[in-house]
Scaffold this motif. Structure first.
Motif, short mmCIF file in Angstrom:
data_model
loop_
_atom_site.label_atom_id
_atom_site.label_comp_id
_atom_site.label_asym_id
_atom_site.label_seq_id
_atom_site.Cartn_x
_atom_site.Cartn_y
_atom_site.Cartn_z
N LEU A 73 1.82 -54.04 45.37
CA LEU A 73 1.22 -52.71 45.21
C LEU A 73 2.05 -51.83 44.29
N GLY A 74 3.17 -52.36 43.82
CA GLY A 74 4.01 -51.59 42.89
C GLY A 74 5.10 -50.80 43.58
N MET A 75 5.36 -51.08 44.87
CA MET A 75 6.42 -50.35 45.55
C MET A 75 7.78 -50.94 45.16
N ARG A 83 3.05 -53.82 38.13
CA ARG A 83 2.37 -54.40 39.28
C ARG A 83 1.35 -53.43 39.87
N ALA A 84 1.66 -52.12 39.75
CA ALA A 84 0.77 -51.11 40.32
C ALA A 84 -0.62 -51.17 39.67
N HIS A 111 5.41 -55.17 47.25
CA HIS A 111 5.78 -55.34 45.84
C HIS A 111 4.53 -55.43 44.97
N CYS A 114 7.59 -52.77 38.74
CA CYS A 114 6.74 -52.12 39.73
C CYS A 114 5.61 -51.34 39.07
N VAL A 144 3.46 -44.49 45.45
CA VAL A 144 3.74 -45.06 44.13
C VAL A 144 3.18 -44.18 43.02
#
Lengths: 250, 308
Positions: free
Chosen positions: B191-193, A86-87, B189, A83, A115
């Protein structure tokens, strides 16, 4: 920024990617063209680990995607690590995928607050600025169902940009749009490219690829058939398959 | 649509037709009205109904006390059921076969046995396990509680209804989660959540739209199912009425009293359900209507017969 070496991906018995190798330099716009089923969407989804690759190696910004290498052993990364990576990568989908229960503003604010832990009022101010930049200043309080496809896709781009990504992935961002709405989304993307954003764009918009792309990659049946400058690949394709495809879409 | 020319009182293309005569509807309405009248007259004139007794006990303090217990039991067992349902549904969808299997087994067991049996079982649980100890099986114990003295009839009823409800709620929540488009999860996901954050912030709020209507039904159904715990002598609404009629023999009157209260609470709950559904439906409908009470009422009596 992105480096792929012999990337393979199979779904059950169907091998979708059969060894993709390519490189995207920082600040570069790479457009991936190809017929449906050629694996271009699967490949772009591998870049932020929405799909796990079966063989080969894939790096983003020098770091292996989804794994950590110690010696010659690979360790799968835990959810939290995946995650975190991906952020840093923005993604825009063909079908927008805006959160339906949130307004445009809430869509853009959600990830920075939840996030990254940015304060709500600061995130909201930044989100309003992004929505203004994408031409949606008067739509901040609208729900996705109240927006046109083009407006939804521009919110989706603003949502991805709100995380200040170092790389943006576009998965056929204009394929689900009415023809007259394609232009407004491409305009926003063109602006991004001019600002120096590194972008990987899966698209059917040959015009956009020719004008904005630094590199054009033509994929078919899970392999890269041809890659190079748009002028060369689009105007003077070397392979029969590329020529056949371009003659149909141009 | 007409423009210019002499202003005629009726625009030429406006339709002024004689509507179809719905003879059948009028006949049916007459029959129903007659039957309703007959029932009303019979209820009013039949002295054995003893309406004064009904009126007297409607607000008697044992009945009101029973009503409070019924409401408490409904609220607590639904709270247990919903919490458990969400946990079981998420477990059921887990890729870990042991976790999803455990959830399946729970649902299988608690849906597969009658709730009345479960109520009796929990009531006599103290006979099976007089002491509840925390420790290692066959090893040392750290602390213990005497179940026989701690499990009251109310607690047994609450546990039985709540645990049983959890199995049904699990299926409702699961259906809701599945109904949310996969693209929503992917976008979150991307977006990094994390998985948990995605579930909590993106999937569940949208699943609520699908989960809410059946949950409203479950709550209304639970209100009436609580009357089953009268068998283990919890003084809820029905049992309170039973205690009184055991003494006065006014069986029908007290059953009417209980029924009136069940109807009142059900009406209030269905009104609440409408509002909660509207809240979770936000972002779905393009025109969010105003005048909630009116809309709710027009939903209740949505009969084309009355619309001309």
């Amino acid at each position: 920024m992105v480096k792929a070496e012999g990337v393979h991906k199979r779904f059950g018995r169907l091998e979708v990617l059969k060894g993709i190798s390519l490189e995207v330099e920082p600040g570069e716009v790479t457009c991936i063209l190809g017929p449906s089923g050629s694996g271009k969407t699967t490949f772009i989804r591998c870049i932020n680990h929405l799909e796990k690759i079966d063989a080969g190696r894939l790096w983003v910004d020098g770091e292996l995607v989804g794994y950590r290498q110690v010696g010659d052993k690979l360790y799968e990364l835990p959810d939290s690590e995946v995650c975190r990576k991906r952020a840093e990568i923005g993604m825009v989908f063909q079908r927008f995928n805006l959160f339906g229960h949130m307004t445009a503003l809430e869509n853009v604010v959600e990830a920075p607050v939840r996030v990254k832990g940015i304060a709500k009022d600061r995130a909201a101010a930044a989100a309003k600025e992004l929505l203004t930049r994408t031409g949606l200043a008067d739509k901040v309080d609208s729900y996705p169902s109240q927006l046109s496809g083009g407006q939804q896709q521009r919110v989706a781009i603003a949502r991805a940009l709100a995380m200040s990504p170092k790389l943006m992935l576009f998965d056929e961002p204009t394929s689900a749009l009415d023809p007259e709405l394609v232009g407004e989304v491409l305009d926003v993307m063109r602006g991004l490219a001019n600002d120096g954003m590194t972008m990987v764009v899966v698209t059917h918009e040959i015009g956009f690829a020719r004008e904005v792309g630094d590199t054009v990659v033509f994929m078919d049946e899970g392999v890269v058939v041809e890659a190079g400058k748009p002028r060369e690949v689009l105007a003077n394709p070397q392979h029969e398959r590329t020529r056949a495809f371009l003659s149909k879409v141009l | 649509m007409t423009s210019g020319g002499a202003a005629s009182p009726v625009p030429p293309d406006q339709i002024r037709a004689i509507p179809v005569r719905h003879t059948g509807r009028w006949v049916a309405a007459a029959v129903i009205a007659f039957l309703a009248y007959a029932v009303a007259v019979s209820m009013a004139t039949n002295k054995r109904f003893q309406w004064s007794v009904v009126r007297h006990y409607l607000t008697a303090s044992p009945i009101l006390h029973g009503l409070v217990i019924t409401l408490e039991l409904t609220a607590t067992s639904m709270a247990i059921g919903i919490t458990l349902g969400v946990i079981l549904a998420v477990m059921r969808l887990s890729p870990n076969p042991l976790v999803s299997g455990a959830s399946w087994l729970y649902i299988w067991f608690f849906r597969g046995t009658p709730v009345l049996v479960q109520i009796l079982f929990w009531n006599f649980f103290g006979a099976l396990y007089p002491r509840f100890a925390i420790g290692i099986p066959l090893g040392p114990q750290f602390t213990h509680v005497d179940i026989a003295s701690h499990i009251t009839a109310f607690l047994a009823g609450m546990l039985a209804l709540g645990l049983n409800e959890g199995a049904y709620m699990a299926e409702i929540v699961r259906a809701g989660i599945i109904s949310v488009d996969e693209g929503q999860t992917e976008a979150a996901h991307a977006l990094g959540m994390t998985r948990l954050l995605t579930m909590r912030r993106v999937v569940l709020p949208q699943a609520m739209r699908v989960i809410m209507p059946p949950t409203g039904n479950e709550t209304i159904s639970m209100l009436k199912t609580t009357s089953l715990v009268s068998v283990i002598a919890v003084t809820e609404l029905l049992y309170s009425a039973q205690i009184i009629y055991a003494r006065t023999y006014g069986i029908i009157q007290l059953l009417i009293v209980a029924s009136i209260w069940y109807l009142i609470v059900t009406t209030i709950l269905s009104f609440g359900q409408y509002h909660v559904e509207r809240h979770f439906g936000r972002g779905v409908s393009r025109n969010q209507s105003s005048g909630a009470l009116l809309t709710w009422w027009s939903n209740v009596i949505d009969v084309p017969f009355f619309r001309r």
